[in-house]
Design a protein around this motif. Structure first.
Motif, mmCIF file in Angstrom:
data_model
loop_
_atom_site.group_PDB
_atom_site.id
_atom_site.type_symbol
_atom_site.label_atom_id
_atom_site.label_comp_id
_atom_site.label_asym_id
_atom_site.label_seq_id
_atom_site.Cartn_x
_atom_site.Cartn_y
_atom_site.Cartn_z
ATOM 1 N N VAL A 39 0.838 -1.190 0.000
ATOM 2 C CA VAL A 39 0.000 0.000 0.000
ATOM 3 C C VAL A 39 0.877 1.247 0.000
ATOM 4 N N THR A 40 0.521 2.230 -0.817
ATOM 5 C CA THR A 40 1.259 3.492 -0.875
ATOM 6 C C THR A 40 0.612 4.506 0.061
ATOM 7 N N PRO A 41 1.350 4.990 1.070
ATOM 8 C CA PRO A 41 0.794 5.998 1.993
ATOM 9 C C PRO A 41 0.455 7.293 1.268
ATOM 10 N N GLU A 42 -0.325 8.147 1.923
ATOM 11 C CA GLU A 42 -0.700 9.425 1.328
ATOM 12 C C GLU A 42 0.482 10.377 1.244
ATOM 13 N N LYS A 43 1.471 10.216 2.135
ATOM 14 C CA LYS A 43 2.632 11.109 2.130
ATOM 15 C C LYS A 43 3.865 10.324 2.552
ATOM 16 N N ILE A 44 4.941 10.495 1.775
ATOM 17 C CA ILE A 44 6.212 9.834 2.082
ATOM 18 C C ILE A 44 7.302 10.894 2.046
ATOM 19 N N ASP A 45 8.083 10.985 3.094
ATOM 20 C CA ASP A 45 9.224 11.903 3.126
ATOM 21 C C ASP A 45 10.446 11.198 2.549
ATOM 22 N N THR A 46 11.084 11.786 1.535
ATOM 23 C CA THR A 46 12.283 11.205 0.942
ATOM 24 C C THR A 46 13.375 12.258 0.875
ATOM 25 N N LEU A 51 6.609 13.060 -1.240
ATOM 26 C CA LEU A 51 5.781 12.412 -2.253
ATOM 27 C C LEU A 51 4.363 12.320 -1.701
ATOM 28 N N ARG A 52 3.390 12.772 -2.473
ATOM 29 C CA ARG A 52 2.001 12.790 -2.008
ATOM 30 C C ARG A 52 1.115 12.017 -2.990
ATOM 31 N N PHE A 53 0.155 11.250 -2.412
ATOM 32 C CA PHE A 53 -0.714 10.393 -3.203
ATOM 33 C C PHE A 53 -2.160 10.517 -2.707
ATOM 34 N N VAL A 54 -3.087 10.360 -3.638
ATOM 35 C CA VAL A 54 -4.508 10.289 -3.309
ATOM 36 C C VAL A 54 -4.994 8.918 -3.734
ATOM 37 N N HIS A 55 -5.270 8.080 -2.730
ATOM 38 C CA HIS A 55 -5.664 6.696 -3.005
ATOM 39 C C HIS A 55 -4.662 6.006 -3.935
ATOM 40 N N GLY A 56 -3.368 6.260 -3.720
ATOM 41 C CA GLY A 56 -2.320 5.618 -4.505
ATOM 42 C C GLY A 56 -1.939 6.351 -5.769
ATOM 43 N N LEU A 57 -2.624 7.430 -6.102
ATOM 44 C CA LEU A 57 -2.334 8.165 -7.327
ATOM 45 C C LEU A 57 -1.464 9.379 -7.004
ATOM 46 N N PRO A 58 -0.312 9.509 -7.689
ATOM 47 C CA PRO A 58 0.592 10.632 -7.394
ATOM 48 C C PRO A 58 -0.031 11.952 -7.823
ATOM 49 N N ASP A 59 0.122 12.983 -6.994
ATOM 50 C CA ASP A 59 -0.380 14.299 -7.387
ATOM 51 C C ASP A 59 0.597 14.940 -8.377
ATOM 52 N N GLU A 60 0.251 16.119 -8.879
ATOM 53 C CA GLU A 60 1.037 16.731 -9.950
ATOM 54 C C GLU A 60 2.469 17.029 -9.527
ATOM 55 N N ASP A 61 2.653 17.529 -8.303
ATOM 56 C CA ASP A 61 4.006 17.833 -7.831
ATOM 57 C C ASP A 61 4.842 16.568 -7.729
ATOM 58 N N THR A 62 4.228 15.479 -7.289
ATOM 59 C CA THR A 62 4.959 14.212 -7.179
ATOM 60 C C THR A 62 5.334 13.681 -8.563
ATOM 61 N N VAL A 63 4.412 13.773 -9.510
ATOM 62 C CA VAL A 63 4.709 13.330 -10.879
ATOM 63 C C VAL A 63 5.891 14.113 -11.440
ATOM 64 N N ARG A 64 5.872 15.422 -11.247
ATOM 65 C CA ARG A 64 6.961 16.271 -11.749
ATOM 66 C C ARG A 64 8.284 15.903 -11.092
ATOM 67 N N LEU A 65 8.251 15.682 -9.786
ATOM 68 C CA LEU A 65 9.478 15.368 -9.055
ATOM 69 C C LEU A 65 10.064 14.031 -9.508
ATOM 70 N N VAL A 66 9.229 12.998 -9.636
ATOM 71 C CA VAL A 66 9.775 11.670 -9.955
ATOM 72 C C VAL A 66 10.289 11.611 -11.393
ATOM 73 N N TYR A 67 9.642 12.343 -12.311
ATOM 74 C CA TYR A 67 10.158 12.342 -13.678
ATOM 75 C C TYR A 67 11.476 13.096 -13.771
ATOM 76 N N ASP A 68 11.608 14.175 -13.033
ATOM 77 C CA ASP A 68 12.897 14.869 -12.985
ATOM 78 C C ASP A 68 13.967 13.951 -12.412
ATOM 79 N N ARG A 69 13.604 13.251 -11.355
ATOM 80 C CA ARG A 69 14.550 12.331 -10.720
ATOM 81 C C ARG A 69 14.912 11.182 -11.667
#
Length: 504
Positions: A39-46, A51-69
């Motif tokens: 299960v993916t938590p709503e918020k993960i500190d890395t 990283l923030r998720f809504v019912h397992g779906l990454p929000d826009e800021d998280t999508v941007r961050l992971v693609y940059d990474r």
């Protein structure tokens, strides 16, 4: 009392809804036993941010961050995986800038190599001969002189064949036919040693040895016998052009900035599809380097790749100058390292590729052949590298150091020291042409017990001028000890060179 029909309908819907309504935490009839680990938590500190998720779906800021990474990380991996390929490209471009044309010219260091030529860990004790072959139009003939030693490597710095003493001609000289990938034309049944390459681009780099100080004789032996030309002209080849690159201010070292990716793209475009395995080709394509397509990263991607190459370069330098793999250490009580881990010219260990070992070797050195990993008493050459003194500190170009080689020094032919600039990994720029010394020097001072002490300093220490290697204040340096014809005490490690001692 009678209710209107529409009222009854609404009442039935409400009753049905109420009957089927359930609490949010009331499990459905068909419920799995879901472990927390999937299960993916709503918020993960890395370390890279939240990283923030809504019912397992990454929000826009998280999508941007992971693609940059992801793009950044792949840029780093492309640098590390692409070092061998970019290195061959830089060598051939450097030779071309000196006037050594592929399939037509041969570069030769007639007056030996010095610090004016940027060439990874070169030395000034043997004559270097280099050329590049382009097989895109068909096979290429190499005529090899007697008494030389070196490999043919493909565009990814993978071994193709040895020439000379460890090659099919056994040091007697002969003709090699370098055959491109996918070639279906007729090949001669005799008269040539066949060498099949997996790429169009190939580097041929061998050494011609000097006997009794006769440099000119070694050079003339090469010029009398060495040739390169297309096989299609074998019946009447055009003359080969020889270029003396001694003292030329040319660069044969790949870039460590964004231009690195452009160097890599040039190779991908020049090679046929299939030259790179799908995994490697896919890695390159992930950052926009793809066969038949322009490499044109947008502003965002270019900024990420500029950061990637900086981290990749730092990683390579850490692997070379501060290796964490203990197999890099020659001795547990010395600061001497090997630049070649493992016994495999393909950097394999039990079927696994030693990725760090491959980076460490190719960031520092040129040429790859199984002969490097074959330990034979009295044959070939052995190398030991260090950038640190006995205390483990990096060398300081403004200070004085001494190192002693105990007697007897296990070299059947001769031994040498060469100093290198840590920035370029090429010979250290000083007022000494040799950037080192070797045991062939007539005036070398030998200690009473047969050992030799060598001094590294900006100025010659009084009384030790004959055994002095110059360093430069403000310059970091490292050194290679070479043993030509290493003897058993070197191979079984019963002989150890001393560590560098700081004198002042």
């Amino acid at each position: 009392m009678r209710f209107p029909r529409y009222v009854l309908s609404s009442l039935f819907v409400f009753i049905a809804f109420a009957a089927n309504a359930r609490a949010e935490d009331d499990p459905p009839n068909y419920a799995a036993k879901v472990p927390a680990s999937i299960v993916t938590p709503e918020k993960i500190d890395t370390r890279f941010g939240d990283l923030r998720f809504v019912h397992g779906l990454p929000d826009e800021d998280t999508v941007r961050l992971v693609y940059d990474r992801l793009d950044f990380a792949r840029g780093v991996e492309v640098f590390l995986a692409g070092i061998p390929t970019a290195s061959v490209h830089a060598l051939c471009e450097g030779l071309k800038s000196a006037g050594v044309a592929p399939n037509r010219g041969i570069g030769i260091g007639e007056d030996l190599v010095d610090a004016r030529t940027l060439l990874l860990t070169a030395n000034s004790t043997t004559i270097y001969v280099g050329m590049c072959a382009d097989l895109s139009q068909g096979p290429v003939v190499l005529e090899v002189p007697p008494g030389v030693l070196g490999p043919i490597d493909d565009a990814q710095f993978r071994f193709v064949a040895d020439v000379g003493m460890t090659g099919a001609d056994k040091g007697k000289g002969g003709k090699y036919l370098l055959v491109p990938p996918g070639y279906t034309g007729a090949l001669p049944k005799a008269g040539y040693h066949l060498a099949r390459s997996r790429t169009f681009g190939n580097l041929i780099f061998y050494r011609a040895f000097v006997t009794d100080g006769d440099i000119d004789g070694a050079v003339q032996n090469v010029k009398a016998h060495a040739r390169i030309y297309p096989f299609a002209e074998a019946a009447s080849p055009r003359p080969t052009t020889f270029v003396n690159f001694s003292g030329m201010r040319i660069n044969t070292v790949h870039a460590n900035d964004f231009h690195f990716y452009e160097e890599l793209d040039a190779v991908v475009q020049a090679e046929p599809e299939g030259a790179f395995d799908p995994e490697t080709a896919g890695l390159f394509a992930a950052i926009g380097i793809r066969k038949g397509q322009p490499f044109e990263p947008d502003a965002r991607m270019k900024k990420l790749l500029e950061a990637s190459v900086a981290i990749g370069n730092a990683t390579a330098r850490a692997l070379v100058f501060a290796p964490r793999d203990r197999r890099a250490m020659f001795y547990p009580d010395r600061q001497w390292n090997t630049s070649f881990i493992g016994g495999s010219s393909e950097f394999l260990d039990g079927g696994a590729r030693m990725l760090d070992a491959r980076v460490m070797f190719h960031y520092m050195a040129t040429g790859i052949t199984p002969a490097m990993s074959a330990s034979k008493v009295g044959a070939g050459s052995a190398y030991a590298f260090t950038a640190r003194d006995a205390r483990g500190d990096y060398f300081d170009g403004s200070k004085t150091y001494r190192v002693t080689l105990p007697a007897p020094i296990p070299a059947a032919q001769f031994w040498s020291f060469t100093a290198y600039d840590n920035q370029t990994r090429s010979m250290l720029e000083t007022d000494q042409k040799l950037a080192g010394l070797d045991s062939n020097q007539d005036d070398l001072q030998i200690n009473a017990d047969g050992s030799v002490t060598v001094w590294f300093a900006p100025s010659p220490p009084a009384g030790h001028e004959r055994n002095w290697v110059q360093t430069m204040p403000g310059k970091g340096w490292s050194t290679l000890l070479r043993l030509y014809g290493p003897l058993q005490p070197w191979l079984d490690k019963t002989w150890k060179p001393g560590d560098f001692e700081l004198v002042e």
